[in-house]
Design an enzyme around this catalytic site. Structure first.
Site, PDB file in Angstrom:
ATOM      1  N   GLN A 139       0.841  -1.207   0.000  1.00 26.10           N
ATOM      2  CA  GLN A 139       0.000   0.000   0.000  1.00 26.10           C
ATOM      3  C   GLN A 139       0.876   1.257   0.000  1.00 26.10           C
ATOM      4  OE1 GLN A 139      -2.981   0.500  -0.607  1.00 26.10           O
ATOM      5  NE2 GLN A 139      -4.257  -1.193   0.086  1.00 26.10           N
TER       6      GLN A 139
ATOM      7  N   TYR B  80      -6.032 -12.452  -1.569  1.00 28.53           N
ATOM      8  CA  TYR B  80      -5.302 -11.341  -2.195  1.00 28.53           C
ATOM      9  C   TYR B  80      -4.370 -10.744  -1.138  1.00 28.53           C
ATOM     10  CZ  TYR B  80      -9.271 -11.942  -5.322  1.00 28.53           C
ATOM     11  OH  TYR B  80     -10.234 -12.482  -6.134  1.00 28.53           O
TER      12      TYR B  80
ATOM     13  N   GLU C 247      -2.322 -15.553  -2.864  1.00 26.85           N
ATOM     14  CA  GLU C 247      -1.819 -14.405  -3.617  1.00 26.85           C
ATOM     15  C   GLU C 247      -1.231 -14.953  -4.917  1.00 26.85           C
ATOM     16  OE1 GLU C 247      -1.298 -10.925  -3.624  1.00 26.85           O
ATOM     17  OE2 GLU C 247      -0.095 -11.405  -5.401  1.00 26.85           O
TER      18      GLU C 247
ATOM     19  N   ASP D  14      -9.210  -8.572  -0.454  1.00 31.20           N
ATOM     20  CA  ASP D  14      -8.631  -7.270  -0.806  1.00 31.20           C
ATOM     21  C   ASP D  14      -8.212  -7.319  -2.285  1.00 31.20           C
ATOM     22  OD1 ASP D  14      -7.421  -4.796  -0.831  1.00 31.20           O
ATOM     23  OD2 ASP D  14      -5.746  -5.354   0.464  1.00 31.20           O
TER      24      ASP D  14
ATOM     25  N   CYS E 108     -10.645  -1.120  -3.621  1.00 31.23           N
ATOM     26  CA  CYS E 108     -10.116   0.129  -4.183  1.00 31.23           C
ATOM     27  C   CYS E 108     -10.977   0.577  -5.348  1.00 31.23           C
ATOM     28  CB  CYS E 108      -8.656  -0.052  -4.604  1.00 31.23           C
ATOM     29  SG  CYS E 108      -8.430  -1.371  -5.795  1.00 31.23           S
TER      30      CYS E 108
HETATM   31  N1  SAH Z   1      -3.746  -7.337   0.912  1.00 32.55           N
HETATM   32  C1  SAH Z   1      -2.500  -6.854   0.343  1.00 32.55           C
HETATM   33  C2  SAH Z   1      -2.518  -6.756  -1.187  1.00 32.55           C
HETATM   34  C3  SAH Z   1      -3.717  -6.115  -1.802  1.00 32.55           C
HETATM   35  S1  SAH Z   1      -3.524  -5.670  -3.511  1.00 32.55           S
HETATM   36  C4  SAH Z   1      -2.123  -5.524   0.978  1.00 32.55           C
HETATM   37  O1  SAH Z   1      -2.922  -4.898   1.674  1.00 32.55           O
HETATM   38  O2  SAH Z   1      -0.989  -5.073   0.767  1.00 32.55           O
HETATM   39  C5  SAH Z   1      -4.233  -6.993  -4.357  1.00 32.55           C
HETATM   40  C6  SAH Z   1      -3.336  -8.199  -4.476  1.00 32.55           C
HETATM   41  O3  SAH Z   1      -4.056  -9.211  -5.209  1.00 32.55           O
HETATM   42  C7  SAH Z   1      -2.043  -7.969  -5.255  1.00 32.55           C
HETATM   43  O4  SAH Z   1      -0.970  -8.424  -4.461  1.00 32.55           O
HETATM   44  C8  SAH Z   1      -2.189  -8.853  -6.510  1.00 32.55           C
HETATM   45  O5  SAH Z   1      -0.981  -9.428  -6.912  1.00 32.55           O
HETATM   46  C9  SAH Z   1      -3.149  -9.921  -6.035  1.00 32.55           C
HETATM   47  N2  SAH Z   1      -3.994 -10.597  -7.030  1.00 32.55           N
HETATM   48  C10 SAH Z   1      -4.491 -10.115  -8.187  1.00 32.55           C
HETATM   49  N3  SAH Z   1      -5.304 -11.014  -8.765  1.00 32.55           N
HETATM   50  C11 SAH Z   1      -5.322 -12.103  -7.964  1.00 32.55           C
HETATM   51  C12 SAH Z   1      -6.005 -13.369  -8.005  1.00 32.55           C
HETATM   52  N4  SAH Z   1      -6.816 -13.686  -9.006  1.00 32.55           N
HETATM   53  N5  SAH Z   1      -5.816 -14.220  -6.987  1.00 32.55           N
HETATM   54  C13 SAH Z   1      -4.990 -13.904  -5.953  1.00 32.55           C
HETATM   55  N6  SAH Z   1      -4.333 -12.737  -5.860  1.00 32.55           N
HETATM   56  C14 SAH Z   1      -4.488 -11.839  -6.849  1.00 32.55           C
END
Ligand code: SAH
Ligand code: NI
Length: 453
Positions: free
Chosen positions: A285, A314, A335, A383, A410
């Protein structure tokens, strides 16, 4: 029929603001979008362009300005979108973001007057970003760093990026000067020539540790050693210099190939009292202090107990799940980016956490695997990126006995869509809290909680 044509001028009142921060003027129901115009303002407008359903206008002069206007904003910040809300006072930005979420819940999820909570403000209103991704191009024969004009790829040179940590701006300028001095070529995306596409700088908010990433079109990096030496001599806080090679012509910044040019392939930062290693391709973030508020809100909503099994979907580098792992029985994270999963596992160890398991894969697929393995979550935290959740994920999540879904989003539009899907499958939206992770810009972040009916 539209009665105006290009360059026509008329007086108009601005009645609304779009999601992206343009003023809206309506003539017999036909909308014009006007940059740097706020609701309640009276302007003399010139027509720039007319299309079938909408047109674009420009302010010729202000007849009456809004009491919520910020008058000393550098217009390049609006033109580039660096701060597309920079002309609106901060308290009004927060109001506007809450109203937008509430509007989307009404339009998409049929929720009239859902009591969306007041947007939590960011502890820092400017200079908050811990990451910059700066395009490098040749402008009038000189290598420049800056930002693209909105809806274009013409570079506006910028030195003070306004929303980034100033220490990051200083490093971007130093890199720019080194590239100039060593005669390195900037990327040219029309001809697909040149070398340096982007400079990415990430700086730990609490630690001050810095990673510099050179995004290049080819692997061979002329004068690389001299540049690395000069840069690290000037900025000892640089712990990592990376190169990623991106020879594609698309909009993606990073390429598939990564090299460590100096130091480690990660930096360390801390959030909510825990340490995190962050590697180049991993998500982190950008507004650390506001993200801590976001996570705290999600954790409060989840109302966790020692017996809870929690899914952190995620999960990135693990920042959310690891923040509450010591309050629950087990955390399962998923992830898609492998480097981020490696960070998450390392981060668990770094913080002495032994009850968190991380899997690389797509959330929608891994969720189904977990259910087949009879993992029964009590709380599912998600997320996702802007496109929101996959329907298969929602179906799998709703088929569990989870008492609540904590949804960090977001993109309020896909959040509202996914809320209707969860509600059709036995969950009820309880609370929505916007948190301002992106002051001065149009981006909206929120956390919602749905509970089993
Ligand atoms: N929760 C974390 C990341 C949120 S951003 C934080 O707060 O920092 C969203 C994340 O989802 C990213 O790391 C991206 O790589 C991942 N992502 C995107 N598509 C995805 C999917 N289909 N399955 C799992 N992760 C995914
Ligand atoms: Ni947007």
């Amino acid at each position: 029929m539209m009665k105006f044509k290009k360059n026509d001028k008329f007086e108009a009142e601005v009645i609304d603001l779009t999601h992206e921060g343009s003023g809206v003027v309506k003539v017999d129901g036909y909308p014009f979008f006007v940059e740097n115009a706020l609701p309640g303002e009276k302007i003399e407008m010139r027509v720039l362009k007319t299309g079938k359903k909408f047109g674009f206008g420009k302010v010729e002069s202000y007849i009456k300005t809004s009491p919520y206007r910020v008058t000393d904003i550098n217009l390049d910040y609006l033109r580039t979108g660096i701060a597309d809300f920079g002309h609106l006072q901060y308290a009004e930005q927060l109001n506007f973001k809450r109203k937008q979420v509430s509007e989307l819940l009404r339009k998409t999820a049929g929720k009239v007057d859902f009591p969306v909570l007041d947007t939590l403000k960011s502890p820092k209103e400017t200079h908050y970003r811990n990451k910059a991704s700066i395009p490098v191009r040749t402008v009038k024969g000189v290598l420049e760093t800056g930002f693209f004009r909105k809806q274009s790829h013409s570079l506006v040179p910028v030195e003070d990026f306004y929303i980034q940590q100033p220490e990051i701006d200083a490093i971007v300028l130093a890199v720019r000067d080194l590239l100039r001095n060593y005669g390195i070529k900037a990327y040219n995306e029309v001809e697909n020539t040149g070398f340096i596409r982007n400079i990415v700088v990430r700086r730990g908010y609490a630690s001050g540790e810095v990673m510099v990433i050179f995004v290049t079109r080819k692997a061979a990096f002329f004068k690389k050693d001299d540049i690395v030496k000069a840069l690290t001599a000037q900025f000892p806080e640089i712990k990592s210099i990376m190169q990623t090679v991106n020879s594609s012509t698309g909009n993606a910044i990073f390429g598939p190939e990564w090299h460590t040019l100096y130091g480690q392939d990660y930096i360390t930062d801390s959030m909510l009292g825990k340490q995190y290693q962050i590697s180049g391709p991993s998500f982190y973030q950008v507004n650390t202090a506001a993200a801590e508020l976001l996570y705290q809100t999600a954790i409060k909503f989840a109302d966790l107990t020692k017996d809870d099994i929690v899914i952190d979907a995620y999960s990135g580098i693990g920042t959310i799940g690891l923040s509450f792992a010591d309050q629950v029985k087990h955390v399962y994270g998923v992830e898609v980016i492998d480097a981020a999963v490696e960070n998450a596992r390392k981060n668990a160890t770094l913080n002495g956490i032994t009850n968190a398991t991380y899997v690389t894969g797509k959330a929608e697929e891994v969720m189904a695997d977990w259910l087949r393995q009879d993992i029964q979550p009590n709380v599912i935290l998600v997320d996702p990126p802007r496109k929101g959740l996959d329907e298969a994920f929602i179906e799998a999540a709703a088929s569990t006995k989870a008492r609540s879904i904590v949804y960090i989003s977001c993109n309020a539009a896909t959040f509202a869509r996914d809320v209707t899907r969860f509600e059709a499958l036995g969950y009820n939206l309880d609370k929505v809290q916007p948190v301002d992770l992106f002051p001065q810009t149009h981006h909206v972040e929120l956390v919602g909680i749905l509970s089993k009916k």
